[in-house]
Design an enzyme around this catalytic site. Structure first.
Site, short mmCIF file in Angstrom:
data_model
loop_
_atom_site.label_atom_id
_atom_site.label_comp_id
_atom_site.label_asym_id
_atom_site.label_seq_id
_atom_site.Cartn_x
_atom_site.Cartn_y
_atom_site.Cartn_z
N LYS A 58 0.84 -1.30 -0.08
CA LYS A 58 0.05 0.02 -0.01
C LYS A 58 0.97 1.10 0.05
O LYS A 58 1.81 1.64 0.89
CB LYS A 58 -0.83 0.09 1.19
CG LYS A 58 -2.09 0.83 0.99
CD LYS A 58 -3.07 0.83 2.18
CE LYS A 58 -4.22 2.14 1.95
NZ LYS A 58 -5.36 1.83 2.97
N HIS A 122 1.45 -6.08 2.92
CA HIS A 122 0.28 -6.82 3.14
C HIS A 122 0.67 -8.27 2.91
O HIS A 122 1.34 -8.50 1.70
CB HIS A 122 -0.96 -6.55 2.86
CG HIS A 122 -1.64 -5.18 3.43
ND1 HIS A 122 -2.68 -5.23 4.33
CD2 HIS A 122 -0.87 -3.96 3.35
CE1 HIS A 122 -2.92 -3.68 4.73
NE2 HIS A 122 -1.68 -2.97 4.12
N ASP A 145 -11.36 -6.30 15.85
CA ASP A 145 -11.58 -4.89 15.37
C ASP A 145 -12.70 -4.12 16.01
O ASP A 145 -13.77 -4.66 16.25
CB ASP A 145 -12.06 -4.89 14.04
CG ASP A 145 -12.12 -3.50 13.23
OD1 ASP A 145 -11.80 -2.73 13.94
OD2 ASP A 145 -12.80 -3.57 12.14
N HIS A 344 35.82 -38.85 -0.34
CA HIS A 344 36.16 -37.71 0.09
C HIS A 344 35.85 -37.68 1.58
O HIS A 344 35.63 -38.26 2.20
CB HIS A 344 35.29 -36.67 -0.56
CG HIS A 344 33.86 -36.53 -0.34
ND1 HIS A 344 33.08 -37.62 -1.12
CD2 HIS A 344 32.88 -36.03 0.45
CE1 HIS A 344 31.66 -37.72 -0.50
NE2 HIS A 344 31.63 -36.81 0.43
N ASP A 346 33.96 -35.08 4.81
CA ASP A 346 32.82 -34.33 5.18
C ASP A 346 33.26 -33.45 6.47
O ASP A 346 33.32 -33.94 7.47
CB ASP A 346 31.56 -34.79 5.31
CG ASP A 346 31.08 -35.54 3.76
OD1 ASP A 346 30.90 -34.49 2.87
OD2 ASP A 346 30.59 -36.50 3.64
N LYS A 489 40.19 8.72 33.81
CA LYS A 489 39.37 7.75 34.13
C LYS A 489 38.17 7.70 32.92
O LYS A 489 37.51 8.51 33.11
CB LYS A 489 38.88 7.45 35.33
CG LYS A 489 38.42 5.96 35.68
CD LYS A 489 38.11 5.81 37.14
CE LYS A 489 37.74 4.34 37.49
NZ LYS A 489 36.53 3.65 36.72
#
Length: 781
Positions: A58, A122, A145, A344, A346, A489
């Site tokens: 909006k 929204h 509401d 390999h 991991d 200080k």
């Protein structure tokens, strides 16, 4: 005259920002630039709630106007022409054909929306799936509401009634004051119900409340029956409807926000809508009512892992939900040898509730001179830390998996493009300092370089120097010391800095690693020391607009751990690191060297650095030092014997602190409830100081010196520490009568006029929390 356009970079995206000084809210003078700043500040909280949802904007291109003359607004669904190509978008079918909606996947997109004056955002209650399909709703919403004659307090009452019903069916909603008139309630759904089914649930709940409380609530949309009642709008669960997103601004006369709230706040009779500054401060202070709402970030991160595996066919762990477990003192790691199509290794490191994973074809390099390729894979569940076995043929990653090494890692850095840590394994790896540096791509399948670094000499916080401490003194005591000078200080927090391998690490007086909290001192581009290694002692101070140190401002940065929050505060609250001692240099321990010689070396070292690292001057004249300190509105000076050695962890009479006003470190042991405008927080804190045998003695209460932000922050920190009783000795009956006790774990500091005859603080005023101090370190000053 409008401000000139700016081209900025946001998370690697370039954006052109225009008319930043244009006023969008005439009643408050709030500009587009301030709106963009707001959305940037709340982005860490807002983006997870927007992720995957189509956004209807909006827009008020010329501003919202005033209550008497509202500005013109329009809804935008189709993504705007000229939108940056990198803004994600997905189509939704409408009666007139498909429209492409923008998806707010990152901060750059959120800033772009704000730039085109999309004040309100929204979204529906559903998200798109990974294939662009519309998924079932993942949340239920009720819009409360108030009709004519009803108010926000009545909405809060209906919200509590709705919460009771939702709790009975296993849903715990989060309230949001809408920023307009009422309250929204959000409850997480598991994704098994359709939008129509969610609407039916919401409708039935609304009718149930209406039946029990016909004078307070209605589920009927007809406006004629809403007088004095709260309309429970259940219809926004329809798959075609949208609701203002939590954290979105509203296009009202004032810049109010759809603000997530706690249930305790809804009990406040003074409940009201919040504006953008209030909500941004709450977000930065860590107030997050949506924390724990829905699946965790770890669950979301594991979605690709689950999608590639069938729990019925592979022995690998495939948990339905991430287990909630307490984090250990150090993250864990595992290196697995994987004999799949090609052998390999991991490498997996624990981070944010999952194992972030890399495939390393040739394994960890044996020496710093040799680097190895690593390819990021999908995150794995924590259960994979101990997995070994045979993954069946035909399944993803088929082959034999064994554990090559596992253990813990002391992380020095964790960024999207760089990870550094010291790994302590129980097998072949042993102890090794490794760095992973991203070289190409982002996320899964991105390429990284795995580098073995030279070992750090001080390997952990356990080896950090404990700072030397000063005794409390007077000018008369200082006159008795021989060959002295005075230092200001600086009213900050103590920090030991360790310079090694071209990088500075920082530790608080307690030993806590605070390196990541001050990137201007420690990250790439930070000041450089012209030496191989050094250990320095100093004070981190925050600077106000006039460049003067402010302990109050430093409170904004002392507690931050979130990377985005720290980055924003670097600009808002600049700091400096004031050095006053040098404990180690190029492998030489200087603690036995006289201070005058350490100081000479420090000044030479300081010349090689640059702001915000500073070696402040010293004063030969104590009176001049005190005058300067008083003129800067600082707390005092420290007088030091030039021939003194550095005594780690010792409070020595060779250093004397002389203060203009008295200050005292205290432990918070209780809360007295507040009244009036303090009813939602607290009235005062009950304080204690440990005596010589460790008994916590009452030293009075403090009720002044707090701003609203401090009150909210302290209440948030103290609530989890609530206790039924206290070990605090000597509390008067009047102060104890309505006290709410807390475990004595938080340390703070007050200034005060003096001590009463019974050992209480006179005219105490709160200065702030001291996270750099431990309860055991406190004593009567």
């Amino acid at each position: 005259m409008p401000s000139a356009a700016q081209v900025v970079e946001v998370d690697g995206r370039r954006l052109r920002l225009t008319n930043l000084d244009k006023v969008l809210y005439p009643e408050t003078g709030t500009t587009k630039g301030e709106m963009i700043a707001y959305y940037t500040r709340v982005a860490p909280r807002m983006l997870p709630l927007l992720a995957g949802r189509p956004v209807t904007r909006k827009r008020w291109v010329e501003g919202v106007g005033t209550a008497d003359a509202p500005g013109e607004a329009f809804f935008a669904k189709q993504i705007e022409r000229g939108a940056p190509e990198w803004v994600q978008r997905l189509p939704i079918e409408h009666s007139g054909g498909a429209k492409e909606y923008p998806i707010t996947a990152d901060l750059a997109t959120l800033v772009w929306m704000a730039q085109i004056a999309s004040i309100e955002l929204h979204v529906p209650q559903w998200r798109f799936g990974s294939g662009g399909e519309r998924r079932n709703p993942d949340r239920l919403v009720l819009d409360l509401d108030p009709g004519p004659g009803a108010d926000l307090a009545q909405c809060a009452h209906i919200a509590r009634l709705a919460r009771e019903i939702l709790a009975d069916i296993g849903l715990d909603p989060v309230p949001v004051t809408s920023g307009s008139k009422g309250i929204h309630l959000y409850a997480h759904l598991g994704g098994t119900q359709t939008s129509d089914q969610a609407s039916a649930i919401a409708h039935e709940l609304a009718r149930s409340i209406e039946a029990d409380h016909p004078d307070l609530a209605t589920s009927t949309m007809t406006k004629a029956v809403r007088g004095g009642r709260v309309f429970i709008d259940w219809s926004q669960n329809n798959g075609s409807k949208t609701t203002i997103s939590p954290y979105s601004l509203r296009g009202r006369a004032r810049p109010t926000v759809a603000a997530p709230r706690t249930w305790a706040e809804l009990d406040d009779p003074g409940l009201r809508h919040l504006d953008l500054d209030e909500v941004a401060e709450r977000a930065e202070e860590g107030i997050d009512p949506f924390a724990g709402f829905g699946p965790s970030s770890a669950d979301a991160a594991l979605a690709p892992y689950r999608a590639k595996r069938d729990a019925a066919r592979t022995p690998e762990p495939v948990p339905e939900r991430t287990a909630v477990t307490a984090a250990g003192p150090l993250p864990r790691f595992v290196i697995q040898e994987h004999h799949a199509r090609a052998k390999h290794f991991d490498l997996r490191i624990e981070h944010d509730g999952v194992l972030v994973s890399w495939a390393v074809p040739k394994g960890v390099p044996e020496a710093p001179a040799r680097n190895r390729l690593a390819v990021m894979t999908e995150p794995h569940p924590l259960e994979y830390l101990t997995f070994h076995g045979e993954i069946p043929r035909g399944e993803y990653g088929a082959g034999t998996m064994t554990i090559w090494d596992s253990g813990t890692v002391e992380l020095e850095k964790w960024r999207d493009d760089e990870v550094i840590g010291t790994f302590s394994g129980e097998g072949p790896l042993g102890r090794a300092r490794l760095a992973l540096i991203r070289t190409d791509g982002v996320g899964e399948k991105s390429s990284w370089l795995l580098h073995r670094m030279r070992d750090q000499k001080p390997a952990s916080a356990a080896g950090v120097v404990r700072p030397m401490l000063a005794e409390t003194g007077t000018p008369g005591l200082a006159a008795a010391l021989k060959d002295t000078w005075s230092e200001i200080k600086w009213d900050g927090i103590r920090a030991i800095g360790t310079w090694q391998d071209g990088r500075l690490r920082l530790h608080a007086r307690s030993g806590t690693d605070i390196t990541e909290r001050y990137p201007e001192l420690t990250a790439d581009g930070a000041p450089h020391f012209a030496c191989a290694d050094a250990v320095v002692d100093g004070e981190i101070v925050a600077l106000d607009a006039s460049g003067r140190p402010s302990f109050g401002l430093l409170q904004r940065r002392m507690h931050l751990t979130n990377g985005r929050e720290i980055e924003r505060e670097v600009v808002r609250t600049p700091i400096a690191y004031h050095l006053f001692d040098l404990v180690r240099l190029d492998g030489h321990d200087l603690s036995g060297t006289p201070l005058r010689d350490r100081r000479a070396l420090l000044e030479t070292l300081g010349e090689s650095a640059d702001r915000p690292v500073i070696v402040p001057p010293v004063f030969d004249d104590l009176d001049a030092a005190l005058r300067t300190s008083r003129d800067l509105d600082l707390e005092g000076v420290v007088v030091k014997a030039a021939g003194s050695r550095y005594r780690p962890g010792t409070r020595s009479g060779d250093w004397l602190k002389i203060k203009h006003t008295r200050t005292q470190e205290v432990v918070i042991a209780g809360i007295r409830p507040g009244k009036g405008n303090r009813a939602a927080t607290f009235g005062s804190l009950l304080l204690g100081v440990p005596d010589a045998d460790g008994t916590l003695r009452y030293v009075g209460r403090v009720g002044s010196g707090f701003d609203d932000r401090m009150l909210r922050d302290l209440l948030e920190r103290l609530t989890p520490l609530r206790a039924e009783e206290t070990d605090l000795e000597g509390v008067p009956d009047l102060d104890a009568s309505d006290a709410l006790w807390v475990r004595p774990e938080l340390v703070g500091e007050v200034e005060f006029a003096g001590w009463t005859g019974d050992g209480s603080l006179r005219h105490a005023r709160w200065r702030g929390l001291r996270p750099d101090k431990e309860v055991a370190d406190i004593r009567v000053e």
